[in-house]
Structures are given as C-alpha cells and as structure tokens.
Design an enzyme around this catalytic site. Structure first.
Site, short mmCIF file in Angstrom:
data_model
loop_
_atom_site.label_atom_id
_atom_site.label_comp_id
_atom_site.label_asym_id
_atom_site.label_seq_id
_atom_site.Cartn_x
_atom_site.Cartn_y
_atom_site.Cartn_z
N ASP A 188 27.22 -27.06 -19.01
CA ASP A 188 27.87 -25.83 -18.22
C ASP A 188 27.51 -24.82 -19.60
O ASP A 188 27.39 -25.41 -20.93
CB ASP A 188 29.53 -26.22 -18.89
CG ASP A 188 30.44 -25.38 -18.10
OD1 ASP A 188 30.29 -24.43 -17.89
OD2 ASP A 188 31.23 -26.09 -17.27
N ASP A 201 29.23 -20.05 -16.86
CA ASP A 201 30.72 -19.77 -16.84
C ASP A 201 30.73 -18.32 -16.86
O ASP A 201 30.20 -17.41 -17.40
CB ASP A 201 31.18 -20.27 -18.12
CG ASP A 201 32.68 -20.12 -18.14
OD1 ASP A 201 33.53 -21.10 -17.30
OD2 ASP A 201 33.44 -19.34 -18.97
N GLU A 248 29.18 -19.07 -11.89
CA GLU A 248 30.66 -18.89 -11.64
C GLU A 248 30.94 -17.65 -11.70
O GLU A 248 30.59 -16.84 -12.45
CB GLU A 248 31.60 -19.76 -12.61
CG GLU A 248 32.80 -19.62 -12.21
CD GLU A 248 33.97 -19.58 -13.22
OE1 GLU A 248 34.83 -20.16 -13.11
OE2 GLU A 248 33.76 -19.30 -14.24
N HIS A 266 38.36 -27.84 -12.35
CA HIS A 266 39.06 -27.87 -13.34
C HIS A 266 40.06 -26.71 -13.67
O HIS A 266 41.02 -26.79 -14.49
CB HIS A 266 38.41 -28.24 -14.64
CG HIS A 266 37.49 -27.21 -14.95
ND1 HIS A 266 36.44 -26.65 -14.43
CD2 HIS A 266 37.51 -26.26 -16.16
CE1 HIS A 266 35.99 -25.56 -14.88
NE2 HIS A 266 36.60 -25.33 -16.04
N ASP A 267 40.03 -25.81 -12.86
CA ASP A 267 41.03 -24.47 -12.84
C ASP A 267 41.88 -24.47 -11.80
O ASP A 267 42.49 -23.34 -11.99
CB ASP A 267 39.77 -23.30 -12.77
CG ASP A 267 38.93 -23.34 -14.27
OD1 ASP A 267 39.48 -23.70 -15.02
OD2 ASP A 267 37.82 -22.64 -13.98
O1 ISL Z 1 41.40 -20.30 -13.91
C1 ISL Z 1 41.46 -19.48 -13.40
C2 ISL Z 1 42.43 -19.26 -12.43
O2 ISL Z 1 43.48 -19.34 -12.93
C3 ISL Z 1 40.53 -18.50 -13.70
O3 ISL Z 1 41.03 -17.21 -14.13
C4 ISL Z 1 39.53 -18.74 -14.66
O4 ISL Z 1 39.82 -18.68 -16.02
C5 ISL Z 1 38.14 -18.22 -14.31
O5 ISL Z 1 37.88 -18.59 -12.93
C6 ISL Z 1 37.08 -18.38 -15.38
O6 ISL Z 1 36.90 -19.97 -15.51
C7 ISL Z 1 36.02 -20.29 -16.49
O7 ISL Z 1 36.02 -19.57 -17.63
C8 ISL Z 1 37.37 -19.60 -18.40
C9 ISL Z 1 37.40 -21.25 -18.61
O8 ISL Z 1 38.98 -21.24 -19.18
C10 ISL Z 1 37.54 -21.98 -17.13
O9 ISL Z 1 37.95 -23.31 -17.51
C11 ISL Z 1 36.27 -21.77 -16.75
O10 ISL Z 1 36.07 -22.18 -15.46
C12 ISL Z 1 36.98 -19.11 -19.85
O11 ISL Z 1 35.66 -19.72 -20.39
#
Ligand code: ISL
Length: 569
Positions: free
Chosen positions: A89, A197, A263, A335-336
């Site tokens: 990641d 990310d 992402e 994971h989100d």
């Molecule tokens: O989780 C979300 C929906 O509630 C998104 O807003 C999420 O934060 C977004 O998809 C970005 O995610 C990524 O970056 C974030 C991190 O918290 C997430 O785990 C990651 O997947 C910040 O690094």
C-alpha cells in the site's frame, strides 16, 4: 484475483493482540488453497497508528507491532515461493505528522521543507485560531475542518484526513522525487506493485498566487465540500504518467510483472478510462466508488436502501465504459467498507451462506480483476457493536464526537455506526471456533465477532457447501475459462428489482449468469423473453446451491453460471 490483507486483523503470532507479518506468513496455505494470485498488504510501515497505518512516519521500515524488515523479506520470499505476487500500500497523499519531513516542515516558516506540505495563513483579516479563520472552508473526510493551526508559526496545514495526516504538496518536484525513491526502494526489495491510497487527491487546484478555493457549503455549514479542488485535479494525469515513467517503465520493459491500482474516490468512468488506457502508461486499474455510494445519502452517515436498478446501471456503465480501453477492478468490500454480506446480502443464519456465495458469483463473473477482502471468503458479517467503546476507528470516533457535539441523538448515531462503521471490516479474521477465533492468544485489539463459533475457516475448509469452497470454485473457474477473465459483458434485465443477470461471451462461447439477490423465489418463465435463447440445452457450469438446473426457478439468493455454448443453432 487479488486478496487484501489488513495486517492488524489478520493473524497475531506473538500474542500482543495485534496481527503481524509472521502471522500472515504462517497462514499462506489459506491463500494458496483459495487460488490467490496477488496479495495486497495494507500498510505495515512505522506509524503512530492514528489511522491504523495510513499515517506513515517512515516509508522504509516495518512498524514494530507488525514485525521487522527481516519478517517482511521472509513473507515476500514465501509469497513468491508459492507463485504469488505481493503488492504494498502506497500512502503518499499525506504522511504522519510524526514523519521527519513534517517535523522539519513545521519547525519554522523558513524551513527548507516548509513547502513540502500545504501551509497557509489564516483567512484574510482574521486572527489565527478564530472561528472560520481556516484558509478554506473544506471539511476533512474525518469530521471537522481540513486545516489545523500550528500555534508556533501561526499558519494552518492542510489534512484531508485526520489532523495527524498532513497532505504532501505534490506541486513541489522534490516531493514527487522523494515518493519515486520510496517506490524504487520497495521494488528493489522485490515487491510486485502498489495499491495507491487516495491517489486522485494528490493534485490540488491551486491558483497561481498559491491560494485554494472554498467549496460549496455542506448542509447547514459552515464547512464546505472542497472536492472540486482536489479530486482528479489539474495535474493528476501528469503525475501518474511521471511516476510510471520514472519508476515502473524501465522495470516493466525488463520483464517485471508489476501491478498498480489507484484508489480514487469520486473518479468517473471517463477519467478511469484515461488512467487505465495502456497507451497512456499511467495505472493498470483504479478503485472507483460509485457502486459503494448508491446506498448512501448526502454522506456515508445517512445510509439508504440500495435499489437494484441503480446497482446494475452503475456497474453496467463501468463494464461498458472500460470494455474497449482500460480495465476494471471489482470489489464489494475492503477495510473501509462494512461487510459485503451484511450490506448487500442477508447475514441472518438462514441466508448467510447463500447470499455470500451469490454476491461472490455476481462479482467474480464480471470482467475485470476481482478483489477479495480478508474474511469475505468466509462470509464474515458486521460486528454486533452496541457501544462507542466497542469501536476503534478514527473516522467512527470523530464522527461520533462531532455528531454528539452537534446535538444528535446518540442512539441514532450508534444505529448508523452499526451499519456503516469501517470497524466492521476490521474485526479479526475468524480462523476457528476457539476463544478469540484463533486470531491471537492474547487480548485482541478489537473484539472478535461472537459468530466465529459458527463462521470460521476451520469449519469451512473441508465443507464443499461452504462459502470458502465456493470462492475456491469461482477463482478456479476464472483461471480455467478465458471467457470469465476477458469475455464481453452484456447486462440483462436492467429494471428487474431482484434478479441480476448478464452474459459473458468470447469466441463463440457464451455464459449466462443469473443471480437472485433476494430472499424470495423468482419464477424463471416471466424472464425468458429477456434472456438469450438456449436455456433448455445449457449446462450448469457453477451454482451456489445444490440441485442447480438451467431452467429451475431461482431460489432465494441462488446464483447460476450457465454455459450456453453448443445450444445455439
Ligand atoms: O472510508 C471511507 C468511507 O468512509 C473513505 O472516505 C476513505 O477514507 C477513503 O476511501 C480513503 O481511504 C483511504 O485513505 C484513508 C484511509 O483512512 C483509508 O483506510 C484508506 O483506504 C486515508 O489514508
């Protein structure tokens, strides 16, 4: 297919209650049995863990809670020995506020690294710290303003996520060069690519005088939606192409098989086509968010029912949009996101297995690269969390705090969290029925789902009717059948509220996929006119319920993959 591991919750080898790298290495048989091609590892770098590792304080190491670099090298070697690839990641929209770059940047207004982050004075005419003095009105994704004042220097820094995740300024060439160095460092170590990310947020729409613009006010204000200034910004394609050229191109030319997936919240299919057009050499694929936003209202905290025709219209448009150029990634969970069986299926005892396998069939028969999130292959469900003390996630905790401060009713806030919190995805993987589900011998950092006594890998491994066994069959089918991997996709029954149906075809081969996404039986006859001919002579290639037959009415949550070939005149 790609299997995502969230290391903190996968397997704990040393009893501290936190999953770790040796824990992953010890469970690679699980991945091999499943047929995994690529393992994507969520962040394992040193981190203060404000956002479970998405706040990195050192890009060239391993957090002690996860192990050591030697543990990482051993994992990588073991993954490769099994013929799999490993993707890291890459979190470079922001660092931790404890990263030395930020420490140096914040030290003084004249620091050589001051411009590596977005420092801005208070709004014109306002005192630092006064309400509304933030340089723009942008809301952070994790509640509250996206700017935090640094008292010592009297300026604000930008953080689209938590205050401990300051955004890097990619306008600065040295920042991009530093990122490229990090990527090279891991590629030299042998990793096979990166999931990047929120990579479509790295280009901000900054005016020539350095200012950033307010966004439309959200709800009753005062915060605004700044996304027009940072989602897929003006230089994003340039930055992606530059990274490809600087870091990946040479290695690919030398024969390396590398994977890059960006992402990209808010990305449109038209933009995705540009990002993934091989001729443009930017990224292999992107994660889009349209289909996981259809059951949300004005924000993720306002869930609403998903309408099947919206899901078909969306996924169908992505299939069509990237059919000629570009490539889709396919996912229902990560994971989100809450657990897919709880969100899109029916996680009650009667329909859990059928709905989990039905959804899996739907996803894996689309064209693109499927992603399985740890535990999804077991039908793991949302956690029965009832109190805010059950939750750990910064997004959830911040939302709870802000909502209560704004006068919202706590019971209502908790009811929403019970559906949408990211922590549902982060309960430990359920390996067996023992205490703590075989995840740890210690005290898990977040509670194990009590349903692990029934739902676990040990119980499913040798059970041909299990969710796990069905995933194994789906993955094997994709590996064996070119039509599944690359065949054309045609959506059927776009208006039907319960049946999701489509065909895949390649070189005269045609598959019909029928999925009943509901808990009632659906008679087949009324649908026939809208299905391709040849049902009678079709073969069942795969079904998720016993006794599948081509012309049988669709039982609750039944999914069937039919081979229509040979049945044509
Ligand atoms: O989780 C979300 C929906 O509630 C998104 O807003 C999420 O934060 C977004 O998809 C970005 O995610 C990524 O970056 C974030 C991190 O918290 C997430 O785990 C990651 O997947 C910040 O690094």
């Amino acid at each position: 297919m790609v299997y995502q591991v969230y290391p903190r919750s996968f397997a704990d080898s040393d009893g501290d209650g936190i999953g770790d790298i040796p824990g992953i290495t010890a469970h690679l048989d699980h991945l091999t049995d499943l047929g995994v091609d690529v393992l994507w590892l969520s962040p394992v770098y040193p981190s203060p863990m404000d956002d479970n590792g998405y706040d990195i304080s050192d890009y060239r190491g391993i957090d002690p809670s996860f192990g050591t670099l030697a543990d990482f090298d051993a994992l990588l070697e073991a993954v490769h020995a099994r013929g799999m690839k490993l993707v890291m990641d890459l979190v470079v929209n922001h660092t931790s506020d404890e990263h030395p770059w930020f420490a140096e940047s914040r030290a003084s207004r004249s620091s050589p690294r001051r411009d590596w982050y977005w420092w801005r004075p208070p709004r014109e005419g306002m005192a630092p710290g006064a309400p509304g003095a933030e340089p723009t009105n942008w809301a952070s994704f994790f509640s509250g303003p996206a700017w935090t004042l640094d008292e010592a220097t009297g300026e604000y820094y930008l953080h689209l996520f938590s205050a401990k995740q300051p955004d890097l300024d990619w306008e600065v060439p040295a920042v991009r060069a530093a990122v490229h160095d990090v990527v090279r460092w891991w590629l030299d170590r042998g990793v096979d690519g990166f999931r990047m990310d929120v990579i479509n947020m790295v280009s901000k729409d900054v005016a020539p005088d350095g200012s950033l613009r307010d966004g439309p006010v959200l709800g009753s204000g005062p915060l605004g939606d700044g996304s027009a200034s940072f989602l897929t910004g003006p230089r994003i394609h340039e930055f992606m192409a530059e990274m490809h050229r600087e870091v990946f191109a040479e290695r690919i030319a030398a024969g390396a098989q590398l994977l890059t997936v960006g992402e990209m919240p808010g990305v449109t299919v038209e933009e995705a086509r540009l990002f993934t057009d091989p001729a443009r050499a930017e990224l292999d694929m992107v994660f889009q968010f349209e289909h996981v936003s259809l059951d949300q209202g004005a924000s993720k905290w306002e869930p609403r029912p998903l309408r099947m025709r919206d899901l078909k219209a969306s996924l169908g448009r992505w299939q069509a949009g990237l059919a000629e150029t570009g490539w889709n990634s396919l996912y229902l969970a990560n994971h989100d996101q809450p657990r897919s069986v709880s969100r899109f299926g029916d996680d009650g005892p009667e329909h859990r297995t059928a709905s989990a396998t039905c959804l899996a069939t739907l996803l894996h028969l689309h064209r693109g690269t499927p992603y399985v999130y740890q535990g999804e292959e077991l039908g793991m469900a949302n956690a029965p969390f009832a109190s805010i003390t059950d939750y750990r996630d910064v997004e959830t905790l911040n939302h709870h705090r802000h909502a209560l401060a704004a006068g919202e009713d706590e019971a209502a806030v908790l009811a929403v969290l019970a559906r949408v919190s990211r922590d549902h995805a982060r309960t430990p993987v359920q390996w067996d029925a023992s205490e703590h589900a075989g995840f740890t011998t210690g005290t898990p950092w977040i509670a194990v789902n009590p349903d692990h006594t029934e739902v676990n890998a040990a119980a499913q491994r040798d059970d041909p009717t299990s969710v796990l066994a069905h995933y194994r069959r789906l993955i094997a089918l994709r590996h064996a059948e070119p039509v599944v991997a690359t065949g054309d996709f045609t959506m059927l029954l776009p208006e039907h509220e319960q049946v999701y149906a489509f065909t895949r075809s390649l070189d005269g081969r045609e598959l019909l996929v029928l999925c009943n996404l509901g808990s009632t039986e659906v008679p087949l006859d009324p649908l026939r006119a809208d299905l391709p001919p040849g049902l009678a002579g079709a073969q069942v290639l795969l079904g998720n319920l016993e006794g599948a037959a081509p012309e049988r009415d669709l039982r609750p949550w039944e999914a069937r993959v039919l081979d229509l070939a040979g049945s044509r005149p």
